[in-house]
Design a protein around this motif. Structure first.
Motif, PDB file in Angstrom:
ATOM      1  N   LEU A 179      44.736  40.403  49.061  1.00  0.00           N
ATOM      2  CA  LEU A 179      45.709  40.942  48.114  1.00  0.00           C
ATOM      3  C   LEU A 179      46.169  42.336  48.524  1.00  0.00           C
ATOM      4  CD1 LEU A 179      44.045  39.795  44.788  1.00  0.00           C
ATOM      5  CD2 LEU A 179      46.166  38.918  45.756  1.00  0.00           C
ATOM      6  N   LEU A 180      45.217  43.155  48.974  1.00  0.00           N
ATOM      7  CA  LEU A 180      45.584  44.503  49.385  1.00  0.00           C
ATOM      8  C   LEU A 180      46.428  44.506  50.648  1.00  0.00           C
ATOM      9  CD1 LEU A 180      42.257  46.454  48.713  1.00  0.00           C
ATOM     10  CD2 LEU A 180      44.293  46.348  47.305  1.00  0.00           C
ATOM     11  N   ALA A 181      46.150  43.570  51.576  1.00  0.00           N
ATOM     12  CA  ALA A 181      46.904  43.521  52.835  1.00  0.00           C
ATOM     13  C   ALA A 181      48.371  43.265  52.572  1.00  0.00           C
ATOM     14  CB  ALA A 181      46.324  42.444  53.748  1.00  0.00           C
ATOM     15  N   ARG A 182      48.676  42.548  51.485  1.00  0.00           N
ATOM     16  CA  ARG A 182      50.066  42.265  51.171  1.00  0.00           C
ATOM     17  C   ARG A 182      50.756  43.429  50.457  1.00  0.00           C
ATOM     18  NH1 ARG A 182      50.107  36.948  47.916  1.00  0.00           N
ATOM     19  NH2 ARG A 182      47.925  36.519  48.214  1.00  0.00           N
ATOM     20  N   ARG A 183      49.985  44.396  50.019  1.00  0.00           N
ATOM     21  CA  ARG A 183      50.516  45.575  49.328  1.00  0.00           C
ATOM     22  C   ARG A 183      51.471  45.172  48.206  1.00  0.00           C
ATOM     23  NH1 ARG A 183      51.469  50.477  53.607  1.00  0.00           N
ATOM     24  NH2 ARG A 183      49.471  50.360  54.642  1.00  0.00           N
ATOM     25  N   ALA A 184      51.032  44.183  47.417  1.00  0.00           N
ATOM     26  CA  ALA A 184      51.908  43.659  46.374  1.00  0.00           C
ATOM     27  C   ALA A 184      51.745  44.391  45.052  1.00  0.00           C
ATOM     28  CB  ALA A 184      51.623  42.169  46.177  1.00  0.00           C
ATOM     29  N   PHE A 185      50.860  45.404  45.001  1.00  0.00           N
ATOM     30  CA  PHE A 185      50.535  46.024  43.725  1.00  0.00           C
ATOM     31  C   PHE A 185      50.805  47.515  43.762  1.00  0.00           C
ATOM     32  CE2 PHE A 185      47.886  42.297  44.310  1.00  0.00           C
ATOM     33  CZ  PHE A 185      48.188  41.573  43.158  1.00  0.00           C
TER      34      PHE A 185
ATOM     35  N   THR B  67      56.660  39.107  45.689  1.00  0.00           N
ATOM     36  CA  THR B  67      55.976  40.220  46.338  1.00  0.00           C
ATOM     37  C   THR B  67      56.933  41.012  47.218  1.00  0.00           C
ATOM     38  OG1 THR B  67      53.893  39.001  46.353  1.00  0.00           O
ATOM     39  CG2 THR B  67      54.074  40.842  47.885  1.00  0.00           C
ATOM     40  N   ALA B  68      57.831  40.323  47.906  1.00  0.00           N
ATOM     41  CA  ALA B  68      58.771  40.985  48.816  1.00  0.00           C
ATOM     42  C   ALA B  68      59.873  41.739  48.078  1.00  0.00           C
ATOM     43  CB  ALA B  68      59.396  39.966  49.766  1.00  0.00           C
ATOM     44  N   GLY B  69      59.975  41.544  46.760  1.00  0.00           N
ATOM     45  CA  GLY B  69      61.000  42.247  46.000  1.00  0.00           C
ATOM     46  C   GLY B  69      62.346  41.561  45.988  1.00  0.00           C
TER      47      GLY B  69
ATOM     48  N   HIS C 233      44.858  51.550  52.372  1.00  0.00           N
ATOM     49  CA  HIS C 233      45.596  51.287  51.137  1.00  0.00           C
ATOM     50  C   HIS C 233      45.230  52.258  50.018  1.00  0.00           C
ATOM     51  CE1 HIS C 233      46.757  47.719  53.241  1.00  0.00           C
ATOM     52  NE2 HIS C 233      45.515  47.266  53.272  1.00  0.00           N
ATOM     53  N   VAL C 234      44.321  53.217  50.291  1.00  0.00           N
ATOM     54  CA  VAL C 234      43.903  54.160  49.254  1.00  0.00           C
ATOM     55  C   VAL C 234      45.100  54.908  48.681  1.00  0.00           C
ATOM     56  CG1 VAL C 234      42.564  56.237  48.799  1.00  0.00           C
ATOM     57  CG2 VAL C 234      41.578  54.421  50.191  1.00  0.00           C
ATOM     58  N   ALA C 235      45.919  55.483  49.555  1.00  0.00           N
ATOM     59  CA  ALA C 235      47.055  56.280  49.088  1.00  0.00           C
ATOM     60  C   ALA C 235      48.152  55.416  48.482  1.00  0.00           C
ATOM     61  CB  ALA C 235      47.617  57.104  50.248  1.00  0.00           C
ATOM     62  N   GLU C 236      48.309  54.187  48.986  1.00  0.00           N
ATOM     63  CA  GLU C 236      49.388  53.321  48.520  1.00  0.00           C
ATOM     64  C   GLU C 236      49.135  52.817  47.104  1.00  0.00           C
ATOM     65  OE1 GLU C 236      52.328  52.351  49.760  1.00  0.00           O
ATOM     66  OE2 GLU C 236      52.021  53.878  51.288  1.00  0.00           O
ATOM     67  N   MET C 237      47.879  52.474  46.777  1.00  0.00           N
ATOM     68  CA  MET C 237      47.558  51.878  45.481  1.00  0.00           C
ATOM     69  C   MET C 237      46.470  52.684  44.802  1.00  0.00           C
ATOM     70  SD  MET C 237      47.589  47.840  46.417  1.00  0.00           S
ATOM     71  CE  MET C 237      47.854  47.694  48.180  1.00  0.00           C
ATOM     72  N   PRO C 238      46.823  53.592  43.888  1.00  0.00           N
ATOM     73  CA  PRO C 238      45.805  54.390  43.222  1.00  0.00           C
ATOM     74  C   PRO C 238      44.826  53.520  42.439  1.00  0.00           C
ATOM     75  CG  PRO C 238      47.933  54.641  42.152  1.00  0.00           C
ATOM     76  CD  PRO C 238      48.175  53.905  43.424  1.00  0.00           C
ATOM     77  N   LEU C 239      43.560  53.965  42.425  1.00  0.00           N
ATOM     78  CA  LEU C 239      42.477  53.237  41.761  1.00  0.00           C
ATOM     79  C   LEU C 239      42.049  54.000  40.516  1.00  0.00           C
ATOM     80  CD1 LEU C 239      40.137  51.108  41.687  1.00  0.00           C
ATOM     81  CD2 LEU C 239      38.841  52.704  43.139  1.00  0.00           C
ATOM     82  N   ILE C 240      41.978  53.286  39.396  1.00  0.00           N
ATOM     83  CA  ILE C 240      41.458  53.840  38.147  1.00  0.00           C
ATOM     84  C   ILE C 240      40.255  53.003  37.745  1.00  0.00           C
ATOM     85  CG2 ILE C 240      41.948  54.347  35.724  1.00  0.00           C
ATOM     86  CD1 ILE C 240      44.899  54.560  36.490  1.00  0.00           C
ATOM     87  N   ILE C 241      39.125  53.664  37.473  1.00  0.00           N
ATOM     88  CA  ILE C 241      37.885  52.967  37.134  1.00  0.00           C
ATOM     89  C   ILE C 241      37.591  53.163  35.652  1.00  0.00           C
ATOM     90  CG2 ILE C 241      35.401  52.816  37.561  1.00  0.00           C
ATOM     91  CD1 ILE C 241      35.895  53.785  40.384  1.00  0.00           C
TER      92      ILE C 241
ATOM     93  N   LEU D 252      32.242  43.361  44.957  1.00  0.00           N
ATOM     94  CA  LEU D 252      33.548  43.954  44.664  1.00  0.00           C
ATOM     95  C   LEU D 252      33.546  45.439  45.011  1.00  0.00           C
ATOM     96  CD1 LEU D 252      36.254  43.039  43.594  1.00  0.00           C
ATOM     97  CD2 LEU D 252      35.506  43.629  41.289  1.00  0.00           C
ATOM     98  N   ALA D 253      32.420  46.101  44.733  1.00  0.00           N
ATOM     99  CA  ALA D 253      32.317  47.517  45.077  1.00  0.00           C
ATOM    100  C   ALA D 253      32.436  47.733  46.578  1.00  0.00           C
ATOM    101  CB  ALA D 253      30.987  48.085  44.568  1.00  0.00           C
ATOM    102  N   GLU D 254      31.825  46.852  47.363  1.00  0.00           N
ATOM    103  CA  GLU D 254      31.909  46.999  48.812  1.00  0.00           C
ATOM    104  C   GLU D 254      33.337  46.747  49.298  1.00  0.00           C
ATOM    105  OE1 GLU D 254      30.774  47.938  52.560  1.00  0.00           O
ATOM    106  OE2 GLU D 254      29.671  48.209  50.689  1.00  0.00           O
ATOM    107  N   ALA D 255      34.022  45.775  48.707  1.00  0.00           N
ATOM    108  CA  ALA D 255      35.408  45.503  49.090  1.00  0.00           C
ATOM    109  C   ALA D 255      36.312  46.682  48.730  1.00  0.00           C
ATOM    110  CB  ALA D 255      35.903  44.227  48.397  1.00  0.00           C
ATOM    111  N   ILE D 256      36.076  47.302  47.568  1.00  0.00           N
ATOM    112  CA  ILE D 256      36.845  48.490  47.184  1.00  0.00           C
ATOM    113  C   ILE D 256      36.593  49.619  48.170  1.00  0.00           C
ATOM    114  CG2 ILE D 256      36.945  50.351  45.475  1.00  0.00           C
ATOM    115  CD1 ILE D 256      38.511  48.088  44.512  1.00  0.00           C
ATOM    116  N   ARG D 257      35.324  49.792  48.565  1.00  0.00           N
ATOM    117  CA  ARG D 257      34.968  50.884  49.463  1.00  0.00           C
ATOM    118  C   ARG D 257      35.658  50.736  50.819  1.00  0.00           C
ATOM    119  NH1 ARG D 257      30.548  53.607  48.189  1.00  0.00           N
ATOM    120  NH2 ARG D 257      29.596  51.740  47.289  1.00  0.00           N
ATOM    121  N   GLN D 258      35.941  49.492  51.241  1.00  0.00           N
ATOM    122  CA  GLN D 258      36.480  49.245  52.576  1.00  0.00           C
ATOM    123  C   GLN D 258      37.999  49.061  52.572  1.00  0.00           C
ATOM    124  OE1 GLN D 258      34.375  45.916  54.262  1.00  0.00           O
ATOM    125  NE2 GLN D 258      32.392  46.963  54.264  1.00  0.00           N
TER     126      GLN D 258
END
Length: 705
Positions: A61-67, A683-685, A91-99, A81-87
């Motif tokens: 999902l992140l590779a597609r940058r659809a969010f 996703t492509a807009g 995409h950190v800057a592209e998709m902000p994370l709120i916990i 899920l925590a390990e997937a978020i960590r890695q």
């Protein structure tokens, strides 16, 4: 289990809403996710959300940058899920994370959230703080995207400015701290340098007469200090690479090249300035000659641009023009080029309106030629039209020319399009002389290719078409164009079908080719326009908010009277122009820009919309969007075929969708045949979709109340 919130059902046109925020919600509590989406809507921030708690899907999902944003309801047992978020890395800057923490955050959880790169760590149940954080991040996303968009436009402007510098006839260079960064070919030729490398090692002041260096130095320093973009000027004397003196007017102004501040210099030889003051501007003379040449073409056309007597337009281009000026010197080289006109006239004695059309090109008209005669004349010119041998330089310059010709018959395009076609064929013949003879062997449009070879059965189909036009055997069918972005306008593509002897509807592919070859396509288009406007009037009176997309063939839009037919139908049936969108195939647009430009201007005056069909079929898509005021681009059906399994096609689709957005143009993808393609398109807009998966073309309009 994944769940997609706010995902429109296929075939349904969504109501108008604000721009959607695409969110990835990482939780198993779908009720909480739905509640959040409802709260966001109530707060005026429309959101579309995908809910999942599967770590194995996150990377995809992140590779597609659809969010736009990720919200994560954090629990101790979601280690995968925590390990997937960590890695998630780049995409950190592209998709902000709120916990959203499971309980009140402690310092250890705050540190962990920082390590995850989270932009917020909130206590459970604090909805107001969560809404404020989402709104803050949404604003930040818009600002960052706007910044990227502006930077991309700036880069594009710089690239186009560089292209203009390279192709202009003015002598332009960029200098920094007195050293040349870049110079165009005119600047190099004027000062006698063979290439950029030679002049980059030379300081500008070294080219200036020693007695005048102080004045030039003061001028450059003044230009660097000024905050204005207006240039400062001085008349000075330069020395070429051969030591020859050259008096010029030097203009300097602040500029930026490759992100570096510098000065833009323009050199204008004084003798050229004086000639212009006396009305002897060569560029103006050539422009006037082009206008007169276009008038000659127009004088050979009858009503509705019919061609009573076929004629050929030739474009003759000197080979190695820049080398000629370089090796013989600018003034001597120009004298030789000027002398090529009389040579060409003596070789092509039957030519009319022989004109110098550009720095290195000549155009002429020859009446009454067929294909074989035109090719024979082109070969004769290639063989005998030579620059004077006594002025050649020891064989280093091969004085010769390339030729392209275009036969004008039937109905003509605009004069500019005809000359463009001859020039293009000249370029083709120069690039691949073994494959292209420079004439109509390389047709300039889809209609030309279709018309070249008759097909068995054409006469029978033509008879059937002629009968159908008089007996109501043509039928219109309609296929919905469905919005993915919340447009409440109901759009339909209007297609033409022909009833056969068994009462079955023949598709356009079964008769359009024969209609073009037999000269009947224009009558079909006129019938389709009138009948579509009639149906549109009925539907609008019934309260349905419809827009019809109607295709126009090349023969149709080349006829200037088609706009009168459209206006008559609109006035008679009381239909507004903005209820219609007229479509033109990209393959035809690129070859008929001048003709279509006039028609589109007229369509815009009556508020009609304009669409480019089969968009992406050529490598000139961006050029078309730059040249014409287009409202929609309708992509080729090939883009949707097996789209979900083809990453290369997905990337190409995203590039075209982004290009359309850059020009404020809506995109439509046709040929959608499966649900997976819809996800990729959203996703492509992409703005709209059309295809048999959503609804097949139907003779009736099934409009939801």
């Amino acid at each position: 289990m994944d769940r997609n919130l706010e995902d429109p059902a296929p075939g349904r046109i969504m109501s108008a809403q604000p721009p959607l925020m695409a969110m990835l919600l990482l939780t198993t509590d779908t009720a909480a996710a739905e509640h959040l989406v409802e709260r966001l809507r109530a707060a005026g921030l429309a959101a579309r959300a995908l809910v999942t708690a599967r770590a194995d899907r996150l990377n995809d999902l992140l590779a597609r940058r659809a969010f736009d944003m990720i919200l994560w309801w954090r629990h101790d047992d979601d280690r995968d899920l925590a390990e997937a978020i960590r890695q998630r890395g780049e995409h950190v800057a592209e998709m902000p994370l709120i916990i959203i923490a499971a309980d009140t955050p402690d310092p250890e959880q705050v540190l962990e959230a920082q390590q995850f790169g989270a932009r917020g760590l909130l206590a459970p149940g604090d909805e107001e703080q969560l809404l404020w954080t989402i709104r803050r991040e949404a604003g930040d996303i818009r600002q960052r995207r706007r910044h990227r968009e502006l930077m991309a436009r700036l880069k594009q402007c710089e690239r186009r400015a560089r292209e203009l510098v390279d192709h202009t006839g003015a002598a332009i260079a960029f200098v920094q701290q007195g050293l040349h960064l870049y110079a165009n070919s005119t600047y190099l030729t004027l000062l006698g340098y063979p290439n950029l490398d030679e002049i980059q090692a030379i300081a500008l002041l070294d080219l200036v007469d020693p007695n005048q260096r102080d004045g030039v130095r003061d001028l450059l320093q003044s230009a660097e200090r000024t905050a204005q973009t207006e240039p400062v000027e001085i008349t000075t004397r330069l020395r070429s690479s051969r030591g020859k003196g050259l008096e010029v007017r030097l203009s300097a102004a602040p500029a930026v090249l490759d992100d570096e501040p510098c000065l833009r210099l323009i050199l204008d030889p004084v003798r050229q300035s004086e000639a212009r003051a006396k009305g002897g501007d060569m560029a103006s003379d050539i422009a006037a000659a082009r206008t007169a040449f276009f008038d000659e073409i127009e004088s050979r056309l009858g009503p509705d641009r019919a061609v009573p007597l076929p004629f050929a337009v030739f474009f003759v281009r000197l080979r190695r023009h820049s080398e000629l000026l370089r090796d013989l010197g600018l003034t001597h080289g120009l004298d030789i080029v000027d002398g090529f006109g009389p040579v060409l006239a003596s070789v092509a004695v039957q030519a009319h309106a022989l004109t110098r059309i550009s720095d290195d090109g000549f155009a002429m008209i020859v009446d009454g030629l067929d294909e074989k005669e035109a090719e024979a004349l082109a070969e004769h010119i290639r063989e005998h039209a030579r620059l004077p041998q006594r002025l050649a330089t020891n064989g280093r310059i091969a004085p010769d020319c390339d030729i392209g010709y275009y036969l004008v018959k039937g109905r003509a395009a605009a004069a500019q399009d005809i000359l463009n076609a001859a020039h293009r064929l000249c370029v083709y013949s120069a690039a691949a002389p073994g494959d292209c003879a420079g004439g109509m062997q390389t047709p300039t449009s889809l209609a030309a290719r279709t018309k070249q070879t008759a097909v068995e059965g054409d006469t029978e189909v033509a008879d059937k078409i002629a009968t159908a036009l008089g007996s109501q055997q043509f039928k219109l069918v309609y296929q919905p164009i469905i919005s993915l972005m919340g447009d409440n306008q109901e759009n339909y593509s209007v297609l033409v079908r022909l009833l056969d002897n068994d009462g079955e509807l023949l598709e356009a592919k079964d008769f359009i080719g024969a209609a073009i070859r037999q000269g009947l396509i224009e009558e079909i288009d006129k019938w389709a326009i009138r009948d579509a406007i009639r149906v549109l009037a009925e539907q609008r009176r019934a309260g349905h908010n419809l827009r019809f997309f109607i295709n126009l063939a090349e023969d149709t839009f080349r006829n200037p009277s088609i706009i009168l037919h459209i206006c008559d139908c609109l006035r008679e049936l009381d239909v507004r122009g903005n209820w219609l969108a007229f479509q033109f195939q990209e393959e035809l647009v690129a070859e008929n820009l001048a003709s279509l430009g006039k028609l589109i201007d007229a369509l815009k005056q009556i508020k009609c919309r304009v669409a480019i069909n089969r968009f992406g079929a050529t490598n000139r898509s961006e050029m078309i969007l730059q040249a014409l005021p287009v409202d929609f681009v309708v992509l080729m059906p090939d883009f949707a075929r097996a789209l979900a399994e083809d990453p290369v096609k997905q990337q190409r689709l995203m590039t075209i969708a982004n290009l359309a957005r850059e020009f404020n143009v809506k995109s439509v993808v046709t040929g959608v045949e499966d649900a997976r393609a819809l996800t990729v398109l959203w996703t492509a807009g992409v703005d709209y979709v059309q295809g048999n998966f959503l609804q097949r073309p139907s003779p009736t309009l099934d409009i939801q109340p």
